[in-house]
Write an enzyme that holds these catalytic residues in place. Structure first.
Site, PDB file in Angstrom:
ATOM      1  N   LYS A  71      24.414  28.839  -5.293  1.00 24.99           N
ATOM      2  CA  LYS A  71      24.490  27.796  -4.259  1.00 24.99           C
ATOM      3  C   LYS A  71      23.286  26.842  -4.287  1.00 24.99           C
ATOM      4  O   LYS A  71      23.422  25.662  -4.012  1.00 24.99           O
ATOM      5  CB  LYS A  71      24.622  28.429  -2.862  1.00 24.99           C
ATOM      6  CG  LYS A  71      25.995  29.064  -2.617  1.00 24.99           C
ATOM      7  CD  LYS A  71      26.109  29.583  -1.186  1.00 24.99           C
ATOM      8  CE  LYS A  71      27.412  30.316  -0.987  1.00 24.99           C
ATOM      9  NZ  LYS A  71      27.594  30.797   0.395  1.00 24.99           N
ATOM     10  N   ASP A 107      29.840  26.574   5.145  1.00 21.44           N
ATOM     11  CA  ASP A 107      29.628  27.913   5.715  1.00 21.44           C
ATOM     12  C   ASP A 107      29.346  27.856   7.222  1.00 21.44           C
ATOM     13  O   ASP A 107      29.913  28.625   7.999  1.00 21.44           O
ATOM     14  CB  ASP A 107      28.442  28.609   5.018  1.00 21.44           C
ATOM     15  CG  ASP A 107      28.797  29.069   3.615  1.00 21.44           C
ATOM     16  OD1 ASP A 107      29.989  29.265   3.326  1.00 21.44           O
ATOM     17  OD2 ASP A 107      27.864  29.237   2.801  1.00 21.44           O
TER      18      ASP A 107
END
Ligand code: ATR
Length: 283
Positions: A71, A107
């Site tokens: 990420k 997220d």
């Protein structure tokens, strides 16, 4: 997307990815919404993120999710960042816009949306976050937008928790956000979020009494943290399965412009499945 165009080719890039539920979720979203989408998993060797992405793009990939351990690398790879990816310093969703690769992070919004669906309000509540790594960083800006009373970060390495608190204090309109040391004394909170890479956090068990508890790790079964929290008197304990589906819905919307409507029945269906071994927050 008009039916005569070739399918929108999507993927999950990470390592490991074999047990991910994301392909199943996105294929179901595609079926629900009638979008021509394919979604595959790509396990990329640890030092080969850029090569892995390039191979996928060369084969016609137009968007992808990124999971552990890439990420932060995706954050550096993209040409443009959305505000929430910039703040999280991590990218889990990559999309093409006007010929440029953009990085987003869904997220936090997925987490907050799941809380809203299950009836947990953060507004004016005391939120305790256990852990100060990428998982914690990924949700804090979305949490701040919900106007909690305070956010407290408790991390094994106090300095890391403190640095994260200082980073988010700079956000406009942020509530009180501070770090505390782990101790044997219970910490007081309305909502406890488990964001470490361990199954169980370092936390005095009495802290759970009467609180809401949320494990960012996902599973189709109860996680060890959920069991532990309930045993120690938590009012309720959830895991990140709902967050997984909600962040996926947001990514699907970014890629296709169509928002999947029926996320909650998908979660109910996933809960009937046997649980693969899923690691912390590995979408
Ligand atoms: P992630 O991206 O999943 O958040 P990470 O960035 O490596 O992973 O962060 C892992 C988190 O779990 C950190 O908060 C870490 O605490 P430290 O900052 O002290 O390293 C926490 N963690 C890892 N191992 C731990 C352990 N054995 N006990 C308690 N906390 C632990």
């Amino acid at each position: 997307m008009p039916k005569n165009l070739s399918p929108c080719r999507l993927a999950l890039i990470g390592n490991p990815v074999a047990h991910s539920l994301s392909p199943l979720i996105h294929r179901e979203f595609a079926r629900q919404t009638g979008q021509a989408v394919t979604y595959e998993v790509r396990c990329v060797p640890l030092k080969c993120f850029v090569e892995g992405v390039q191979a996928f793009v060369d084969e016609g990939g137009v968007g992808f999710n990124v999971t552990i351990p890439f990420k932060e690398e995706a954050y550096r790879w993209v040409t443009r960042l959305t505000e929430r990816a910039r703040i999280a310093q991590a990218v889990n969703t990559v999309f093409l816009k006007d010929g440029l690769w953009w990085g987003d992070n869904t997220d936090g919004v997925g987490f907050v949306r799941d809380l809203a669906y299950v009836g947990i309000s953060i507004c004016n509540q005391r939120v305790l976050i256990l852990g100060a790594g990428g998982a914690a960083r990924g949700i804090i800006s979305a949490l701040l937008l919900e106007n909690p009373k305070e956010i407290v970060i408790a991390n094994r390495t106090f300095e890391k928790g403190e640095a994260l608190a200082v980073y988010f204090q700079r956000m406009k309109g942020a509530c009180s956000i501070r770090a505390v040391a782990i101790s044997k004394n219970p910490l007081i909170a309305d909502l406890i979020i488990h964001a470490t890479s361990q199954e169980l956090p370092l936390l005095a068990p009495k802290s759970c009494r009467g609180t809401g508890c949320y494990d960012l790790a996902y599973s189709t079964q109860e996680t060890p943290f959920q069991k532990w929290a309930v045993q120690n008197g938590a009012a309720n304990a959830l895991n990140g399965l709902g967050m997984l589906v909600e962040q996926a819905a947001e990514s699907f919307f970014i890629w296709t412009g169509v928002r999947p409507k029926d996320t909650r029945s998908m979660i109910a269906r996933l809960l009937t499945m046997p649980s693969p071994q899923l690691k912390n927050n590995s979408m």
